[in-house]
Motif scaffolding. Structure first.
Motif, PDB file in Angstrom:
ATOM      1  N   UNK A   1     -14.568 -15.751 -18.455  1.00 19.29           N
ATOM      2  CA  UNK A   1     -12.986 -15.487 -19.119  1.00 19.29           C
ATOM      3  C   UNK A   1     -13.114 -15.672 -20.566  1.00 19.29           C
ATOM      4  N   UNK A   2     -14.344 -15.504 -21.150  1.00 22.50           N
ATOM      5  CA  UNK A   2     -14.425 -15.462 -22.613  1.00 22.50           C
ATOM      6  C   UNK A   2     -14.070 -14.042 -23.121  1.00 22.50           C
ATOM      7  N   UNK A   3     -13.256 -14.120 -24.394  1.00 18.81           N
ATOM      8  CA  UNK A   3     -12.868 -12.560 -24.858  1.00 18.81           C
ATOM      9  C   UNK A   3     -14.064 -12.027 -25.228  1.00 18.81           C
ATOM     10  N   UNK A   4     -14.179 -10.716 -25.134  1.00 20.05           N
ATOM     11  CA  UNK A   4     -15.032  -9.811 -25.474  1.00 20.05           C
ATOM     12  C   UNK A   4     -14.532  -8.942 -26.501  1.00 20.05           C
ATOM     13  N   UNK A   5     -15.192  -8.585 -27.733  1.00 20.71           N
ATOM     14  CA  UNK A   5     -14.558  -7.428 -28.583  1.00 20.71           C
ATOM     15  C   UNK A   5     -14.483  -6.152 -28.127  1.00 20.71           C
ATOM     16  N   UNK A   6     -13.595  -5.444 -28.571  1.00 20.18           N
ATOM     17  CA  UNK A   6     -13.615  -4.128 -27.939  1.00 20.18           C
ATOM     18  C   UNK A   6     -12.722  -3.168 -29.251  1.00 20.18           C
ATOM     19  N   UNK A   7     -13.152  -1.782 -28.938  1.00 21.85           N
ATOM     20  CA  UNK A   7     -12.813  -0.897 -29.936  1.00 21.85           C
ATOM     21  C   UNK A   7     -11.656  -0.089 -29.215  1.00 21.85           C
TER      22      UNK A   7
ATOM     23  N   UNK B   1     -13.581  -7.615 -17.233  1.00 21.69           N
ATOM     24  CA  UNK B   1     -12.137  -7.573 -16.974  1.00 21.69           C
ATOM     25  C   UNK B   1     -11.477  -6.954 -17.982  1.00 21.69           C
ATOM     26  N   UNK B   2     -10.795  -5.787 -17.735  1.00 22.37           N
ATOM     27  CA  UNK B   2     -10.330  -5.036 -18.922  1.00 22.37           C
ATOM     28  C   UNK B   2      -8.746  -5.044 -18.709  1.00 22.37           C
TER      29      UNK B   2
END
Length: 652
Positions: free
Chosen positions: A319-325, A352-353
């Motif tokens: 459930x940790x936030x993952x950086x995205x572009x 999960x997106x």
């Protein structure tokens, strides 16, 4: 007047699906694009630095070199920089990723294969390209800087007089990639910086004397549309735009590895678990992806996702936030994810997106909807079209008044939650090339065809699309004129439901014939569904999108389209699209050089259908004469060239 109306109809077919409204959900907040209150600006500091480096007016004011017959060998191409200066972009974390040459030079590229030499001769009238140039704009993560600085033909200097011109040139090409090509070069550079084991890419904008809009690219991970090949020469000129040559790197030819079986995917998606709510025309989705890395020591994952679908969050299994572009939806809105650390090759992990948007699904009349991004309404692997097969589990939540048809098989019955229908679909143990759905107010017919062993379904819209209603109104207006006009334009009531049985019979006959010739599909059902696009069909595994014109009677079709209404396309479209269940989905293609066979075998299958169902050798011969004409006849569509004189279809 009647011809004018027919022209309007064709124009509507072509342009109605291309118009995309601007989302009203997106707004500005402190200079960042947001959906709701969630920023989609990347939080990765390295990416931010790469993205913004050219905004610094001094970014080309450091070291530069003057050159005297510097030779840069880049695989099949040789750049000879006879005289002039090379200005370097300011480094990012010690890595230089851009340069601009201003001066005089010569470009020579000789393709390594006979076929590509033939193809490039179409544009150059020679089996090679040789041109002089005055400018080069370079983007790279390979050893280009080292190649230049180690040469005895350069002299290192500082404070060059053309630094500002170099910056302007670089910014112009950056803008072109963002706005015209819609390609995020910043994320492509980031991808290599977060994969230090790679050899890096090289891309050159060449402003030549004869050809002033050329792109030469080397990308060891696969050069875009010519994947899995790594080298390409393209033109972005309005008259000659397209790929002029494409091939493997020299090393692969030397080692005997230059073939379409090369798998250069950075990662493999093995499972999609997609939960989508449809609110009007808005999709609110969550995709839980199961992924296996194929490349070691790599942290950036690029995905294909329709840019108008805006990502709000990416999380890992904890459930940790993952950086995205994800940049501007109208520019280089490529979606990518930045892992906190490289993942072990072959070991599954999940991301999960969450994303949403109002422009992927379009309403085209009462109960008529069309999904515009057929294969990018969920995040998928951009490396190879239809080449990353996966298991799909789909859940849809939608209006109780409408019907959902998904790919795969139905799982259980439709249930109701929070006053919405909930239906589930799964590909089971069968990996599929792509997943999709059709949605609307449908009348359905389902039969069990025991001879072929499939459930066959036909879904027809209860009401016709708005564009047909508009044309009806215009044609009915003509009936106020002379008796001749009235007899030529009286359509009467148009309904698509009356042709449901005809389409069902076409599907049933096709499935039986192909089943006997090609073997049983790993599916239990195939659905023929009406779409509010009138001039093309498309087939996903278990789900066929049929043009609604195919559901209109032949007499009304002729009145609407004139001679086009008598085209054999309408006779063949169902059989052709059913054939794609075998050709394109069960049997796919290795590369773009093989992709033609998906259409070729489907057309061949259609001829078998005509032979067995129509039982008229005249129609069978007519079909193959039409196929031959496409190969031997010059038309304006083929630039008045006989297609067979251009070269083999394996050239793409």
């Amino acid at each position: 007047m009647l011809n004018k109306i027919k022209f309007i109809l064709i124009a509507i077919f072509v342009f109605s699906l291309c118009s995309v409204a601007i989302s009203q959900d997106e707004k500005e907040l402190d200079g960042k694009r947001v959906v709701g209150e969630v920023s989609v600006a990347a939080v990765d500091p390295l990416y931010k630095e790469i993205r913004s480096i050219s905004s610094d007016s001094q970014s080309f004011s450091g070291e530069y070199v003057s050159v005297n017959n510097l030779v840069l060998k880049k695989d099949a191409a040789t750049f000879t920089l006879q005289s002039g200066e090379i200005y370097f972009l300011k480094p990012v974390k010690g890595k230089t990723t851009g340069a601009v040459f201003i001066g005089n030079g010569e470009f020579l590229m000789i393709p390594p294969t006979y076929e590509e030499k033939q193809h490039i001769a179409i544009f150059t009238e020679a089996p090679e390209i040789k041109d002089t140039f005055s400018e080069l704009t370079l983007f790279f993560t390979d050893d280009t800087l080292e190649q230049i600085k180690k040469s005895p033909n350069v002299q290192l200097k500082t404070n060059g007089s053309q630094a500002s011109n170099a910056l302007d040139n670089y910014r112009e090409k950056e803008k072109m990639m963002r706005k015209q090509f819609r390609f995020n070069m910043s994320s492509r550079i980031l991808s290599d910086l977060y994969a230090p084991d790679r050899t890096g890419f090289f891309l050159a904008f060449i402003k030549g004397k004869k050809f002033d809009k050329l792109l030469y690219e080397i990308d060891p991970t696969g050069a875009g549309s010519v994947y899995p090949e790594q080298v390409s020469l393209r033109s972005y000129d309005s008259d000659t735009g397209g790929t002029w040559a494409a091939f493997h790197m020299e090393e692969e030819y030397r080692k005997g590895m230059a073939n379409s079986s090369q798998d250069r995917r950075i990662y493999d998606i093995t499972h999609h678990d997609i939960d989508t709510t449809i609110d009007g025309t808005k999709l609110i989705s969550k995709d839980v992806l199961t992924i296996k890395m194929r490349e070691a020591n790599s942290r950036f994952l690029a995905f294909d996702l329709f840019s108008y679908l805006r990502v709000s969050a990416v999380t890992d299994e904890e459930g940790n936030a993952v950086p995205f572009i994800q940049e501007d939806k109208d520019e280089d809105g490529d979606f990518g994810v930045i892992l906190d650390a490289p993942k072990q090759v072959g070991k599954p992990f999940k991301l999960t997106v969450k994303y949403e948007g109002s422009n992927a699904l379009k309403e085209a009349g009462t109960g008529n909807f069309i999904l515009l991004p057929r294969s990018t309404w969920y995040p998928n692997n951009p490396s190879t079209a239809f080449g990353d097969r996966a298991i799909f589990d789909l859940t849809f939540r939608y209006s109780k008044k409408l019907v959902m048809i998904g790919t795969g098989s139905r799982v259980g019955e439709v249930t109701i939650e929070d006053d919405m229908n909930v239906s589930k679909w799964s590909s089971g143990k069968t990996e599929m090339t792509v997943a999709g759905f059709n949605y609307g107010d449908f009348k359905e017919k389902i039969i069990e065809d025991k001879e072929s062993g499939y459930f066959l379904e036909v879904f027809v819209n209860k009401d016709v699309p708005d564009e047909i209603k508009g044309i009806q109104r215009q044609l009915q207006g003509l009936s106020l004129g002379s008796e001749i006009e009235r007899s030529n334009t009286t359509l009467g009531f148009i309904s698509t439901t009356a042709m449901a049985d005809t389409v069902m019979a076409e599907a049933q006959n096709s499935m039986r014939i192909y089943n006997n010739f090609f073997g049983k599909l790993p599916y239990e059902r195939v659905a023929m569904t009406q779409q509010p696009a009138g001039n093309f069909g498309q087939a996903w595994g278990t789900l066929v999108y049929m043009p609604y014109i195919a559901f209109i009677s032949p007499q009304q079709r002729t009145q609407l389209l004139g001679r086009g209404g008598k085209s054999n396309f309408w006779r063949e479209v169902a059989a052709h699209e059913v054939a794609h269940q075998w050709w394109g989905h069960i049997v796919g293609w290795k590369s773009y050089r093989d992709q033609w066979m998906s259409e070729g075998f489907s057309e061949f299958s259609t001829s078998i259908y005509i032979q067995y169902v129509k039982k008229d050798m005249g129609e069978f011969i007519e079909f193959w004469e039409g196929q031959r004409d496409q190969i031997i006849k010059a038309t304006p569509r083929t630039n008045n060239k006989k297609p067979f004189t251009i070269g083999p279809v394996t050239q793409g």
